[in-house]
Structures are given as C-alpha cells and as structure tokens.
Design a protein around this motif. Structure first.
Motif, PDB file in Angstrom:
ATOM      1  N   ARG A   1     -16.297  -1.287 -20.072  1.00 39.76           N
ATOM      2  CA  ARG A   1     -15.635  -0.007 -19.856  1.00 39.76           C
ATOM      3  C   ARG A   1     -15.668   0.758 -21.168  1.00 39.76           C
ATOM      4  N   ARG A   2     -16.230   1.949 -21.115  1.00 41.88           N
ATOM      5  CA  ARG A   2     -16.400   2.770 -22.313  1.00 41.88           C
ATOM      6  C   ARG A   2     -17.063   1.958 -23.432  1.00 41.88           C
ATOM      7  N   GLY A   3     -18.041   1.142 -23.039  1.00 47.55           N
ATOM      8  CA  GLY A   3     -18.809   0.370 -23.999  1.00 47.55           C
ATOM      9  C   GLY A   3     -18.205  -0.950 -24.421  1.00 47.55           C
ATOM     10  N   GLY A   4     -16.957  -1.195 -24.045  1.00 48.48           N
ATOM     11  CA  GLY A   4     -16.296  -2.434 -24.451  1.00 48.48           C
ATOM     12  C   GLY A   4     -16.265  -3.473 -23.341  1.00 48.48           C
ATOM     13  N   LEU A   5     -16.373  -4.739 -23.712  1.00 47.17           N
ATOM     14  CA  LEU A   5     -16.358  -5.832 -22.745  1.00 47.17           C
ATOM     15  C   LEU A   5     -14.971  -5.953 -22.118  1.00 47.17           C
ATOM     16  N   THR A   6     -14.923  -6.000 -20.773  1.00 47.43           N
ATOM     17  CA  THR A   6     -13.640  -6.101 -20.077  1.00 47.43           C
ATOM     18  C   THR A   6     -13.530  -7.343 -19.194  1.00 47.43           C
ATOM     19  N   ALA A   7     -14.643  -7.971 -18.841  1.00 44.95           N
ATOM     20  CA  ALA A   7     -14.596  -9.166 -17.993  1.00 44.95           C
ATOM     21  C   ALA A   7     -15.928  -9.894 -18.093  1.00 44.95           C
ATOM     22  N   PHE A   8     -15.900 -11.208 -17.823  1.00 38.24           N
ATOM     23  CA  PHE A   8     -17.129 -11.992 -17.897  1.00 38.24           C
ATOM     24  C   PHE A   8     -16.929 -13.341 -17.226  1.00 38.24           C
ATOM     25  N   ARG A   9     -18.048 -13.963 -16.909  1.00 36.63           N
ATOM     26  CA  ARG A   9     -18.090 -15.374 -16.504  1.00 36.63           C
ATOM     27  C   ARG A   9     -18.826 -16.139 -17.598  1.00 36.63           C
ATOM     28  N   ILE A  10     -18.302 -17.276 -17.987  1.00 34.56           N
ATOM     29  CA  ILE A  10     -18.954 -18.121 -18.979  1.00 34.56           C
ATOM     30  C   ILE A  10     -19.241 -19.478 -18.349  1.00 34.56           C
ATOM     31  N   THR A  11     -20.466 -19.959 -18.570  1.00 34.87           N
ATOM     32  CA  THR A  11     -20.882 -21.287 -18.094  1.00 34.87           C
ATOM     33  C   THR A  11     -21.443 -22.048 -19.282  1.00 34.87           C
ATOM     34  N   ALA A  12     -21.056 -23.302 -19.421  1.00 33.26           N
ATOM     35  CA  ALA A  12     -21.528 -24.099 -20.554  1.00 33.26           C
ATOM     36  C   ALA A  12     -21.924 -25.491 -20.091  1.00 33.26           C
ATOM     37  N   ASP A  13     -23.120 -25.914 -20.513  1.00 32.56           N
ATOM     38  CA  ASP A  13     -23.562 -27.294 -20.341  1.00 32.56           C
ATOM     39  C   ASP A  13     -23.339 -28.012 -21.664  1.00 32.56           C
ATOM     40  N   LEU A  14     -22.553 -29.090 -21.627  1.00 29.21           N
ATOM     41  CA  LEU A  14     -22.198 -29.830 -22.830  1.00 29.21           C
ATOM     42  C   LEU A  14     -23.073 -31.066 -22.957  1.00 29.21           C
ATOM     43  N   THR A  15     -23.632 -31.257 -24.157  1.00 25.15           N
ATOM     44  CA  THR A  15     -24.399 -32.466 -24.434  1.00 25.15           C
ATOM     45  C   THR A  15     -23.901 -33.102 -25.720  1.00 25.15           C
ATOM     46  N   ARG A  16     -24.202 -34.362 -25.848  1.00 29.29           N
ATOM     47  CA  ARG A  16     -23.804 -35.163 -27.009  1.00 29.29           C
ATOM     48  C   ARG A  16     -24.935 -36.140 -27.302  1.00 29.29           C
ATOM     49  N   ASP A  17     -25.528 -36.011 -28.465  1.00 28.69           N
ATOM     50  CA  ASP A  17     -26.668 -36.859 -28.823  1.00 28.69           C
ATOM     51  C   ASP A  17     -27.772 -36.783 -27.766  1.00 28.69           C
ATOM     52  N   GLY A  18     -27.995 -35.587 -27.236  1.00 27.58           N
ATOM     53  CA  GLY A  18     -29.049 -35.386 -26.260  1.00 27.58           C
ATOM     54  C   GLY A  18     -28.725 -35.840 -24.861  1.00 27.58           C
ATOM     55  N   ARG A  19     -27.486 -36.217 -24.624  1.00 28.08           N
ATOM     56  CA  ARG A  19     -27.095 -36.721 -23.310  1.00 28.08           C
ATOM     57  C   ARG A  19     -26.010 -35.847 -22.705  1.00 28.08           C
ATOM     58  N   THR A  20     -25.974 -35.803 -21.383  1.00 25.55           N
ATOM     59  CA  THR A  20     -25.068 -34.909 -20.677  1.00 25.55           C
ATOM     60  C   THR A  20     -23.622 -35.373 -20.771  1.00 25.55           C
ATOM     61  N   VAL A  21     -22.729 -34.447 -21.103  1.00 25.74           N
ATOM     62  CA  VAL A  21     -21.291 -34.671 -21.008  1.00 25.74           C
ATOM     63  C   VAL A  21     -20.755 -34.024 -19.730  1.00 25.74           C
ATOM     64  N   GLY A  22     -21.216 -32.828 -19.429  1.00 20.96           N
ATOM     65  CA  GLY A  22     -20.767 -32.169 -18.208  1.00 20.96           C
ATOM     66  C   GLY A  22     -21.020 -30.683 -18.250  1.00 20.96           C
ATOM     67  N   ARG A  23     -20.511 -29.997 -17.246  1.00 16.99           N
ATOM     68  CA  ARG A  23     -20.624 -28.550 -17.147  1.00 16.99           C
ATOM     69  C   ARG A  23     -19.241 -27.969 -16.883  1.00 16.99           C
ATOM     70  N   CYS A  24     -18.958 -26.830 -17.515  1.00 20.95           N
ATOM     71  CA  CYS A  24     -17.696 -26.137 -17.275  1.00 20.95           C
ATOM     72  C   CYS A  24     -17.966 -24.652 -17.099  1.00 20.95           C
ATOM     73  N   ARG A  25     -17.097 -24.006 -16.337  1.00 20.81           N
ATOM     74  CA  ARG A  25     -17.254 -22.599 -15.993  1.00 20.81           C
ATOM     75  C   ARG A  25     -15.890 -21.921 -15.991  1.00 20.81           C
TER      76      ARG A  25
END
Length: 336
Positions: A136-160
């Motif tokens: 809105r008027r150039g400023g961020l007002t809402a979003f969705r964030i998704t993240a895939d987490l890894t540890r030492d190249g291995r999957t920890v999980g996904r969060c949203r």
C-alpha cells in the motif's frame, strides 16, 4: 568437532551461496532486546522474493529446553521463522522498525530425527520464500512466508505463516478504539502453575497453564517479566506464549507420554489482552494430538491443532534423519 563458522550452500539454479554463523544479526532487526534471544546469524538475497537465512539453535536456553534430553524444542522452529520474517521484512522490503507484525496463520511439519541433539548447537539453514505480497503506497502490508529448514544437508521440516503489517500510529488508534491500549495497572498475581513435571517443564516460571481441578481447561498464566515471552514490553499476549499454552495443553492431555509436537496448525483471530482472564480449552485429537482454543470474554482468539510422537518411547529414533529430497522419517500426524 566444532561446527564450521561458514557454510557454502548449493542451489542448483543459483550456484553456491555462502552464509556464516560467527555472530548474530542486529537484535533490533528481530525485535529482541536481549542478545541471548537472537537466533539468526546471516542471510542472503537470492532474488525473486527468495532468501537463504542462517540460524543457530542453542543446546541450552532458559525457555527453549530440550525435550526428554534428546530433542531440540520444536518451538525453536516457530521462533526462527518469526525472526526470519522480521529480518527480511526490515532489510529486503524496507519495513520501518517501529511497525507492528500481526500473525494470522502458522503451520509446521517437522521430522523428529532432525531435532535430535548431536553434541553441540545446531546450524540451521532456511530456504525462505515470500509470496502473496501486498503493498500500500509502496509499503509492504501483508505476506506469506514459507521456509524449508535443513541441518547438515538434511531435512528438519517446513513451516509457513501469514502476517499483516500495521504502522505504529494505526496500531495505536486501533487498540485505543477497543479501549485496550492504556497504561497497564500493577501486574496482578498470575494463578498458581500446574506442577512443572505434568507439562514436562523443569522451572515453574515456564509453566503457562494455571492449576485447576479440570482436566481439559486451564487459566492462562501471563508473567510479564518472563525473559523470552516479554523480552520487549507488549500490550497483548505474544503469539509464542499462546503456542506454548497449546503445547502444554497437549502434554497435559497425554500424561503417560512425553509429547514431541511435530505438527502444528494455528490461527490467530484477535488479540489476547494481558489484563483480562484467558482460558485454554483442549480436546484430544488422535493418539497424540489435541485441538486447543484460547478464549477470552467468550471469544476464541487463538485456536489450532498440535500433534506429535512420544519422545520417550524406546527405540523410536533411528539416529539418522532424512536428506533433502527424501521422504519424511515420520511426522507423527498430519493436519489440514
């Protein structure tokens, strides 16, 4: 062997990107006052609303305690995502530091093996994407964030998660319109806690459910000097405190097991005010799951489902966790 200070992360379409773990990001960028509460260490912009974020999980923490002395606290995933959203909003999208972030939805699906303690702090990489970005008027007002987490190249999980961003002046007007943005009175004494062992806590100050004779309903304990929940002053119950109430309600419903919550679905509908009584209602869902609602003045403000596996079950963990791209070793339960 000590963990490396730097990690070179391979991305097939982007080449290689380097992040390091030598120091934390500035605490102001993740809305923390105490340096000990900052989890993130570095980040890189990959372009097209995609980012690589580095984090380090401590083995010991005043609130994020190991589960059954074997696993990192799954709510570290929530705090890591929260800090990543704040960091990237301020740095990549130029959101002013004084703006307020209001969570709406939060989910995670975790691999229990990826949470195992392994002789030191965990170096975590988050492959983060922003979508449904609104301005809105150039400023961020809402979003969705998704993240895939890894540890030492291995999957920890996904969060949203989804969130709205509100300017400080708009937030103040909104809270005053509801008659709730006012100087706080002297803090009333919170109800006595449940016995810490019942919710698998070691310290009473980390117990957020009040003692009661009821099996599935508890008063929420709000302690304003808690060093993690109220690292910064707040006029409402922080989301992490609401999620901890869900976790403790799940555990209280399953006293014979030590529940490691690997699945979470949560919705944040309205504010929970810190000066008014809130009750936590829970009902079992499956073998090791629970539907939980936090209600205040007859209104459900936070609700969701949490489920997991028994961390104390002998022979559960295989000692190895999934490499990126492989299927989950277990998720304990599924949610919609």
């Amino acid at each position: 062997m000590s963990a490396p200070d730097q990690v070179v992360h391979s991305l097939s379409e982007k080449g290689k990107v380097q992040v390091d773990f030598q120091s934390t990001v500035p605490r102001s960028l993740v809305h923390r006052q105490s340096l000990g509460e900052v989890i993130l260490t570095d980040w890189q912009d990959l372009g097209s609303d995609r980012f690589l974020v580095a984090a380090q999980w401590p083995r010991g923490h005043g609130y994020f305690e190991p589960v059954d002395s074997m696993y990192f606290d799954p709510l570290l995933v929530v705090e890591t995502l929260h800090q990543a959203a704040l960091l990237l909003a301020h740095t990549a999208y130029d959101v002013p530091l004084e703006h307020h972030f209001l969570a709406e939805e939060l989910q995670y699906d975790l691999h229990a093996d990826g949470l195992l303690l392994r002789g030191g702090p965990a170096q975590i990489l988050l492959d983060v994407g922003f979508s449904e970005v609104r301005r809105r008027r150039g400023g961020l007002t809402a979003f969705r964030i998704t993240a895939d987490l890894t540890r030492d190249g291995r999957t920890v999980g996904r969060c949203r998660a989804t969130a709205r961003i509100v300017a400080s002046a708009d937030y103040t007007r909104y809270r005053r319109a509801g008659g709730r943005h006012r100087p706080l009175p002297e803090q009333p004494l919170p109800p006595l806690p449940l016995p810490p062992k019942r919710v698998r806590r070691t310290a009473p100050h980390n117990v957020v459910l009040g003692a009661t004779a009821e099996r599935d309903r508890w008063p929420l304990r709000v302690v304003l000097d808690h060093p993690t929940f109220f690292d910064r002053p707040s006029d409402h119950v922080p989301g992490l405190l609401g999620l901890e109430a869900m976790r403790q309600a799940l555990q209280a419903l399953h006293p014979a097991e030590t529940v490691l919550p690997t699945v979470l679905r949560a919705s944040f509908r309205s504010f929970l005010d810190i000066t008014e009584t809130c009750h936590v209602h829970a009902a079992t869902a499956g073998r090791l799951g629970a539907h939980v609602a936090l209600r205040q003045n007859g209104v459900t403000a936070v609700e969701g489902m949490m489920a997991g596996i028994d961390a104390s079950a002998p022979g559960y963990c295989t000692g190895a966790f999934s490499r990126v791209g492989s299927g989950p070793s277990t998720a304990g339960a599924t949610g919609g």
